[in-house]
Design a protein around this motif. Structure first.
Motif, PDB file in Angstrom:
ATOM      1  N   PRO A  31       0.821  -1.227   0.000  1.00 17.21           N
ATOM      2  CA  PRO A  31       0.000   0.000   0.000  1.00 17.21           C
ATOM      3  C   PRO A  31       0.849   1.269   0.000  1.00 17.21           C
ATOM      4  CG  PRO A  31      -0.039  -1.067   2.152  1.00 17.21           C
ATOM      5  CD  PRO A  31       0.638  -2.023   1.224  1.00 17.21           C
ATOM      6  N   GLU A  32       2.137   1.139   0.322  1.00 18.09           N
ATOM      7  CA  GLU A  32       2.996   2.333   0.347  1.00 18.09           C
ATOM      8  C   GLU A  32       3.366   2.806  -1.063  1.00 18.09           C
ATOM      9  OE1 GLU A  32       5.779  -1.171   0.046  1.00 18.09           O
ATOM     10  OE2 GLU A  32       3.875  -0.689   1.033  1.00 18.09           O
ATOM     11  N   ASP A  33       3.228   1.943  -2.072  1.00 13.56           N
ATOM     12  CA  ASP A  33       3.595   2.318  -3.440  1.00 13.56           C
ATOM     13  C   ASP A  33       2.533   3.207  -4.069  1.00 13.56           C
ATOM     14  OD1 ASP A  33       5.989   1.058  -3.415  1.00 13.56           O
ATOM     15  OD2 ASP A  33       5.345  -0.691  -4.582  1.00 13.56           O
ATOM     16  N   LEU A  34       2.989   4.136  -4.880  1.00  9.94           N
ATOM     17  CA  LEU A  34       2.092   4.950  -5.699  1.00  9.94           C
ATOM     18  C   LEU A  34       1.935   4.256  -7.046  1.00  9.94           C
ATOM     19  CD1 LEU A  34       3.946   8.324  -5.039  1.00  9.94           C
ATOM     20  CD2 LEU A  34       1.809   7.622  -3.950  1.00  9.94           C
ATOM     21  N   THR A  81       8.812  15.868 -18.039  1.00  6.04           N
ATOM     22  CA  THR A  81       9.968  15.164 -17.464  1.00  6.04           C
ATOM     23  C   THR A  81      10.552  15.926 -16.282  1.00  6.04           C
ATOM     24  OG1 THR A  81      10.471  14.206 -19.640  1.00  6.04           O
ATOM     25  CG2 THR A  81      12.219  14.177 -17.997  1.00  6.04           C
ATOM     26  N   ALA A  82      10.722  17.251 -16.461  1.00  9.92           N
ATOM     27  CA  ALA A  82      11.277  18.063 -15.364  1.00  9.92           C
ATOM     28  C   ALA A  82      10.314  18.105 -14.178  1.00  9.92           C
ATOM     29  CB  ALA A  82      11.569  19.473 -15.862  1.00  9.92           C
ATOM     30  N   TRP A  83       9.007  18.195 -14.454  1.00  9.48           N
ATOM     31  CA  TRP A  83       7.993  18.225 -13.391  1.00  9.48           C
ATOM     32  C   TRP A  83       8.039  16.919 -12.593  1.00  9.48           C
ATOM     33  CZ3 TRP A  83       3.797  15.530 -11.655  1.00  9.48           C
ATOM     34  CH2 TRP A  83       2.900  16.194 -10.813  1.00  9.48           C
ATOM     35  N   LEU A  84       8.080  15.785 -13.300  1.00 12.88           N
ATOM     36  CA  LEU A  84       8.112  14.485 -12.631  1.00 12.88           C
ATOM     37  C   LEU A  84       9.374  14.351 -11.786  1.00 12.88           C
ATOM     38  CD1 LEU A  84       6.827  11.653 -12.304  1.00 12.88           C
ATOM     39  CD2 LEU A  84       8.200  10.931 -14.270  1.00 12.88           C
ATOM     40  N   ASP A  85      10.495  14.776 -12.317  1.00 15.85           N
ATOM     41  CA  ASP A  85      11.754  14.674 -11.586  1.00 15.85           C
ATOM     42  C   ASP A  85      11.710  15.506 -10.302  1.00 15.85           C
ATOM     43  OD1 ASP A  85      14.666  13.840 -11.557  1.00 15.85           O
ATOM     44  OD2 ASP A  85      14.882  16.017 -11.514  1.00 15.85           O
ATOM     45  N   ARG A  86      11.182  16.710 -10.399  1.00 19.23           N
ATOM     46  CA  ARG A  86      11.128  17.595  -9.222  1.00 19.23           C
ATOM     47  C   ARG A  86      10.187  17.035  -8.163  1.00 19.23           C
ATOM     48  NH1 ARG A  86       7.786  21.296  -7.480  1.00 19.23           N
ATOM     49  NH2 ARG A  86       6.535  21.244  -9.379  1.00 19.23           N
ATOM     50  N   VAL A  87       9.018  16.578  -8.595  1.00 25.28           N
ATOM     51  CA  VAL A  87       8.026  16.080  -7.633  1.00 25.28           C
ATOM     52  C   VAL A  87       8.533  14.813  -6.938  1.00 25.28           C
ATOM     53  CG1 VAL A  87       5.752  15.001  -7.448  1.00 25.28           C
ATOM     54  CG2 VAL A  87       6.029  17.135  -8.723  1.00 25.28           C
ATOM     55  N   MET A  88       9.094  13.886  -7.710  1.00 23.16           N
ATOM     56  CA  MET A  88       9.526  12.620  -7.120  1.00 23.16           C
ATOM     57  C   MET A  88      10.818  12.773  -6.317  1.00 23.16           C
ATOM     58  SD  MET A  88       7.197  10.498  -7.642  1.00 23.16           S
ATOM     59  CE  MET A  88       8.049   9.050  -7.010  1.00 23.16           C
ATOM     60  N   THR A  89      11.569  13.830  -6.574  1.00 22.90           N
ATOM     61  CA  THR A  89      12.837  14.029  -5.858  1.00 22.90           C
ATOM     62  C   THR A  89      12.662  14.901  -4.622  1.00 22.90           C
ATOM     63  OG1 THR A  89      14.035  13.830  -7.953  1.00 22.90           O
ATOM     64  CG2 THR A  89      15.228  14.797  -6.093  1.00 22.90           C
ATOM     65  N   TYR A  90      11.892  15.978  -4.757  1.00 22.35           N
ATOM     66  CA  TYR A  90      11.817  16.965  -3.663  1.00 22.35           C
ATOM     67  C   TYR A  90      10.474  16.968  -2.928  1.00 22.35           C
ATOM     68  CZ  TYR A  90      15.995  18.679  -6.012  1.00 22.35           C
ATOM     69  OH  TYR A  90      17.232  18.761  -6.581  1.00 22.35           O
ATOM     70  N   GLU A  91       9.368  16.687  -3.625  1.00 20.94           N
ATOM     71  CA  GLU A  91       8.048  16.744  -2.995  1.00 20.94           C
ATOM     72  C   GLU A  91       7.630  15.405  -2.400  1.00 20.94           C
ATOM     73  OE1 GLU A  91       6.581  19.499  -2.605  1.00 20.94           O
ATOM     74  OE2 GLU A  91       7.735  20.768  -3.958  1.00 20.94           O
ATOM     75  N   ASN A  92       8.281  14.339  -2.829  1.00 20.26           N
ATOM     76  CA  ASN A  92       7.976  12.995  -2.336  1.00 20.26           C
ATOM     77  C   ASN A  92       8.756  12.769  -1.040  1.00 20.26           C
ATOM     78  OD1 ASN A  92       7.244  10.315  -2.099  1.00 20.26           O
ATOM     79  ND2 ASN A  92       8.578   9.605  -3.758  1.00 20.26           N
ATOM     80  N   LYS A  93       8.250  13.297   0.074  1.00 19.93           N
ATOM     81  CA  LYS A  93       9.004  13.391   1.332  1.00 19.93           C
ATOM     82  C   LYS A  93       9.431  12.029   1.875  1.00 19.93           C
ATOM     83  CE  LYS A  93       8.270  17.859   1.314  1.00 19.93           C
ATOM     84  NZ  LYS A  93       9.375  18.765   0.916  1.00 19.93           N
ATOM     85  N   THR A  94       8.608  11.018   1.673  1.00 17.50           N
ATOM     86  CA  THR A  94       8.939   9.691   2.231  1.00 17.50           C
ATOM     87  C   THR A  94       9.552   8.768   1.182  1.00 17.50           C
ATOM     88  OG1 THR A  94       6.662   8.981   1.791  1.00 17.50           O
ATOM     89  CG2 THR A  94       7.150   9.833   3.993  1.00 17.50           C
ATOM     90  N   ASN A  95       9.914   9.342   0.030  1.00 14.52           N
ATOM     91  CA  ASN A  95      10.561   8.587  -1.052  1.00 14.52           C
ATOM     92  C   ASN A  95       9.763   7.355  -1.448  1.00 14.52           C
ATOM     93  OD1 ASN A  95      12.613   8.274  -2.965  1.00 14.52           O
ATOM     94  ND2 ASN A  95      13.726   6.833  -1.659  1.00 14.52           N
ATOM     95  N   GLU A 147      -2.406  14.614  -6.648  1.00 15.01           N
ATOM     96  CA  GLU A 147      -3.441  14.282  -5.666  1.00 15.01           C
ATOM     97  C   GLU A 147      -2.959  13.199  -4.706  1.00 15.01           C
ATOM     98  OE1 GLU A 147      -7.871  12.520  -6.052  1.00 15.01           O
ATOM     99  OE2 GLU A 147      -7.518  14.466  -7.018  1.00 15.01           O
ATOM    100  N   MET A 148      -2.240  12.197  -5.208  1.00 11.43           N
ATOM    101  CA  MET A 148      -1.736  11.122  -4.349  1.00 11.43           C
ATOM    102  C   MET A 148      -0.778  11.638  -3.281  1.00 11.43           C
ATOM    103  SD  MET A 148      -0.964   8.038  -7.043  1.00 11.43           S
ATOM    104  CE  MET A 148      -2.285   7.004  -7.691  1.00 11.43           C
ATOM    105  N   LEU A 149       0.065  12.597  -3.664  1.00 13.26           N
ATOM    106  CA  LEU A 149       1.038  13.158  -2.723  1.00 13.26           C
ATOM    107  C   LEU A 149       0.479  14.341  -1.947  1.00 13.26           C
ATOM    108  CD1 LEU A 149       4.268  12.980  -4.940  1.00 13.26           C
ATOM    109  CD2 LEU A 149       3.666  11.515  -2.999  1.00 13.26           C
ATOM    110  N   ASN A 150      -0.792  14.673  -2.245  1.00  9.95           N
ATOM    111  CA  ASN A 150      -1.450  15.775  -1.540  1.00  9.95           C
ATOM    112  C   ASN A 150      -0.624  17.067  -1.649  1.00  9.95           C
ATOM    113  OD1 ASN A 150      -3.568  16.898  -0.075  1.00  9.95           O
ATOM    114  ND2 ASN A 150      -2.593  16.471   1.903  1.00  9.95           N
TER     115      ASN A 150
END
Length: 851
Positions: free
Chosen positions: A127-130, A183-197, A158-161
């Motif tokens: 359940p931890e996976d997006l 590509t840049a948006w995905l990289d930024r969100v998954m690197t910096y906004e995805n707090k719990t990786n 929405e998943m990452l609120n």
């Protein structure tokens, strides 16, 4: 209603008592109409609770709902036929070695069902996976590449609120912004906004069903694995040998191949499917179905079982099974399904099924139900209410992409073709109907652009086709990146079947002043010249360029004058008119430098063209110096990874190849190829010249297999985009002459030479110097291949052309004559045998008999 016997009456009463005793809400009804009213009221009340009046789902929510419903349908009846499939998916997701996995298999093999059921299981276990799933074909917009990326962005936010203001997403209609920013948006969100990786699993199903507009099926829009964050896993599926499949094979994705069902798996799936529908077969019937080879394809098996489930009379079941097992393919089985649909939904033989399927078959991209299919069927007296019930039962046979109704798979298309329109003669009247329908649509819509010329072409109405594509408003919409190669193909068809000359047609139309009020005439004429140049109509292109230049000059548009000079420079380079090319390009360079400054992007691009002129003259140092000036300008304005930068790298590679710096040449050419592929896809026309040069380089290095791969790929791209008789196809063929000649594969070399010769004669004229150069090569090849008469004829014709072009005393003529003289000369006499070796130690050697 009366029970069949007191026994069954008592069973029914017991069932009713159990239902009342269950505690669930119950109602007593005496007529079916009362039940209908009660159900309607209950369902209406439930819907109102979920979606109160005045509350509408957003576009994103509607799209998500369609994907959820589709995925649920894939999970209704599923048998995990091979545990290794799920295990492979688990290992891929857990591994850090690969980022992209391709699920491949033949059509109908069960790729989508595997993914839908694996996702359901993985969500429960992790359940931890997006997880974001996109099912292409489940909704009208699901096949649009930009909307796929837009939906992924919306789901992930929405998943990452994420805060909407801090993480803006382009509007769904801002296609170019979505494609450039994803590509840049995905990289930024998954690197910096995805707090719990958290790990993100992206699943895109059925890439082979993508809309093919704007090179979407070449996956230019899909980020490459090495450009995505390491905590992202991409899983895609596609049929084998589709264009997306070929692209992904070249990208070296990991693969999982779905195999056909074995007999035990067929029997298990059969029972599971029939149980779901509360049906049952005898053991012998089950065995007969499971033992048939064709039921190894899940689509065939499911289609057969669907047909069995609607069989009303049980005693006819064996005949029905035997009938359905006679076909060897899913396409043949669908023909039986079509026959059943005719019997069930068109008993009066109005042609409902025939008309409906034939119209979709002959359409280019499918048809819109309400605005296109409905009025076309009404022309045959078939009203909407008559085929609404039919529409409900053929839902599995159709798909809706971009609002267009089309066949869900190619097997259905084959079945419809074989049953209703097996010959061209039968298809032509349908194409004529569709052409007449789209011709009556007012204005110039995308649908009209896509369908009208296509149906004129398919129906053989070539004069109407020419008249249509000459109209300035239609030309304006067709001569774009999305439709340009359609326009080129239409003109090839017109020229093959008629005497209509495209230059004269466009020239007459421009003189008649048939321009829409909002169209700039000088710019349109410039674009017509570009088209004529791409069609190898160089004389007509030059005249149209001159006309547009004069119009720009009269209105004092100096930069546009320079734009025409650059285009003329490109045209002159193609024709080896290097002095004229240099003069025009230098003129344009001076103007851009004065008007915009020496760092302007156009300055860099013109310097690259001037370098090409000097490369053709073998002034390599001058060409290299111009490129050294151009490169930083182009990088500054466009970036290191831009196709314009790739053009400079290509020319640098050519210079190094001419200087025999083969390692540096290969490096530059491969860099250029990688950039072009990344931005434009694996089938872009501009790849052809890079592949030709790489092939030539590999010949120099005796890497003949690598050279052949490059040339074959360049040839495939050029024939696909330009047709088999374009001058650029001839250029690749000339390279292949050298490849085969060096390997003494003379028959193949001669075949390429003859093709190149025919193309060059048709584009340059039969007495052009390029014709002579090919004749020289084919002449030598025929001679080497023991056909001296043909070789002599080709060489003599080449010498005659060179005399007419350069004069009888020119160096080129003398060199050609020497080739013939050398071939005609008798072979040199064999050297005399060497003298016998001196006797050992200076004494004569006696025969054995005298020793």
């Amino acid at each position: 209603f009366a029970s069949e016997s007191p026994f069954y009456h008592q069973k029914l009463q017991n069932l009713k008592s159990e239902i009342v005793a269950s505690g669930n809400a119950t109602r007593v009804y005496k007529r079916p109409k009362a039940l209908q009213d009660s159900l309607y009221d209950d369902i209406s009340e439930y819907i109102e609770q979920l979606y109160p009046s005045g509350v509408e789902l957003s576009q994103f929510e509607r799209e998500r709902f369609r994907h959820i419903v589709f995925a649920k349908s894939l999970r209704t009846v599923y048998l995990a036929t091979n545990e290794n499939y799920s295990l492979t998916l688990d290992k891929f997701v857990a591994s850090r070695e690969g980022i992209a996995l391709l699920i491949e298999g033949e059509t109908g093999i069960g790729k989508s069902a595997l993914l839908a059921n694996w996702v359901n299981l993985h969500r429960n276990q992790h359940p931890e996976d997006l997880i974001i799933c996109h099912w292409i074909g489940c909704s009208p917009s699901s096949s649009d590449s930009a909307l796929i990326l837009w939906r992924i962005m919306c789901e992930l936010r929405e998943m990452l609120n994420l805060n909407v203001n801090d993480n803006p997403i382009p509007e769904m209609y801002e296609t170019q912004i979505i494609l450039s920013k994803f590509t840049a948006w995905l990289d930024r969100v998954m690197t910096y906004e995805n707090k719990t990786n958290r790990r993100l699993i992206l699943i895109i199903d059925s890439l082979d069903r993508l809309d093919d507009r704007d090179r979407a099926n070449q996956l230019v829009w899909l980020p490459r694995a090495d450009s995505m964050p390491t905590n992202v896993r991409l899983i895609v599926s596609s049929t084998i040998n589709s264009i997306p499949h070929k692209v992904l094979m070249k990208r070296k994705c990991q693969f999982l191949t779905i195999e056909p069902l074995n007999e035990a798996q067929r029997k298990a799936l059969l029972r599971s499917y029939l149980n779901h529908h509360s049906k049952k077969l005898t053991d012998s019937q089950e065995f007969k179905i499971a033992a048939a080879n064709q039921t190894s394809n899940p689509r065939f098996l499911r289609t057969l079982l669907d047909d069995i489930c609607v069989c009303a009379i049980h005693i006819d079941l064996d005949k029905r099974i035997d009938s359905n097992l006679r076909p060897r393919t899913s396409a043949e089985l669908y023909e039986i399904v079509l026959a059943r649909l005719e019997s069930d939904y068109d008993p009066n033989r109005k042609g409902l099924v025939d008309e409906f399927m034939s119209l979709i078959l002959c359409s280019r991209r499918g048809l819109i139900l309400v605005s296109e299919l409905n009025p076309l069927l009404e022309q045959r007296g078939i009203l909407l209410q008559q085929f609404s019930a039919f529409m409900n039962v053929i839902d599995d046979l159709l798909t809706s992409a971009g609002g267009l109704m089309n066949f869900a798979n190619n097997d259905i298309r084959i079945a419809v073709t074989n049953r209703y329109l097996p010959t061209i003669d039968k298809r032509v009247p349908v194409h004529k109907r569709l052409a007449a329908f789209f011709a009556n649509i007012q204005g110039v819509s995308i649908r009209k652009i896509e369908e009208l010329p296509y149906h004129y072409e398919k129906s053989g109405e070539y004069s109407k086709l020419a008249h249509t594509i000459v109209q300035m408003d239609i030309f304006d919409k067709l001569y774009t990146d999305s439709h340009k190669f359609d326009l080129l193909r239409y003109w090839r068809t017109v020229m093959h079947h008629t005497e209509i000359d495209p230059f004269k047609a466009y020239y007459d139309a421009s003189r008649a002043g048939n321009f829409p009020h909002d169209m700039v005439r000088s710019e349109t004429i410039f674009r017509i010249a570009k088209l004529l140049e791409e069609m190898n109509k160089y004389t007509g292109a030059e005249q149209m360029y001159a006309l547009s230049r004069a119009m720009f000059e009269n209105s004092s548009q100096r930069l546009n004058v320079a734009k025409v000079d650059v285009a003329l420079g490109d045209l002159y380079i193609l024709q080896d008119r290097l002095n004229e090319a240099e003069n025009g390009l230098q003129q344009a360079l001076d103007l851009y430098s004065r008007e915009r400054g020496p760092e302007d992007s156009e300055v860099g691009l013109i310097l690259e063209r001037l370098a090409t002129v000097n490369l053709s003259r073998q002034k390599l140092d001058e060409a290299f110096a111009q490129l050294q000036t151009a490169l930083p300008i182009v990088v500054k304005n466009f970036g290191k990874e831009h196709p314009n930068t790739a053009d400079i790298l290509y020319t640098l590679g050519c210079i190094n190849l001419s200087k025999r710096n083969l390692i540096e040449a290969e490096t530059k050419l491969k860099e250029a190829l990688t950039i072009k592929e990344s931005h434009l896809g694996d089938w872009d026309l501009s790849l052809g010249r890079i592949l030709n040069r790489l092939g030539a380089l590999y010949i120099e290095q005796d890497q003949f297999n690598d050279a052949e791969i490059c040339f074959n790929r360049a040839l495939a791209i050029r024939e696909e985009k330009l047709g088999s008789n374009d001058s650029r196809v001839g250029q690749t063929l000339k390279h292949m002459i050298s490849l085969f000649e060096m390997q003494e594969r003379y028959d193949e070399a001669i075949e390429c030479g003859e093709r190149a010769l025919a193309i060059t004669k048709s584009t340059m004229g039969s007495r052009h110097q390029h014709v002579a150069s090919i004749l020289l090569r084919t002449g030598v090849l025929h001679w080497l291949n023991e056909n001296k008469n043909k070789g002599r004829t080709d060489l003599q014709e080449a010498i005659s052309i060179l005399k007419d072009t350069f004069g009888a005393d020119s160096q080129k003529v003398k060199e050609a004559q020497k080739v013939l003289i050398d071939l005609e000369a008798p072979p040199p006499a064999p050297p005399p045998p060497p003298p016998p070796p001196p006797p050992a130690f200076g004494y004569p050697v006696l025969p054995p008999a005298l020793t």
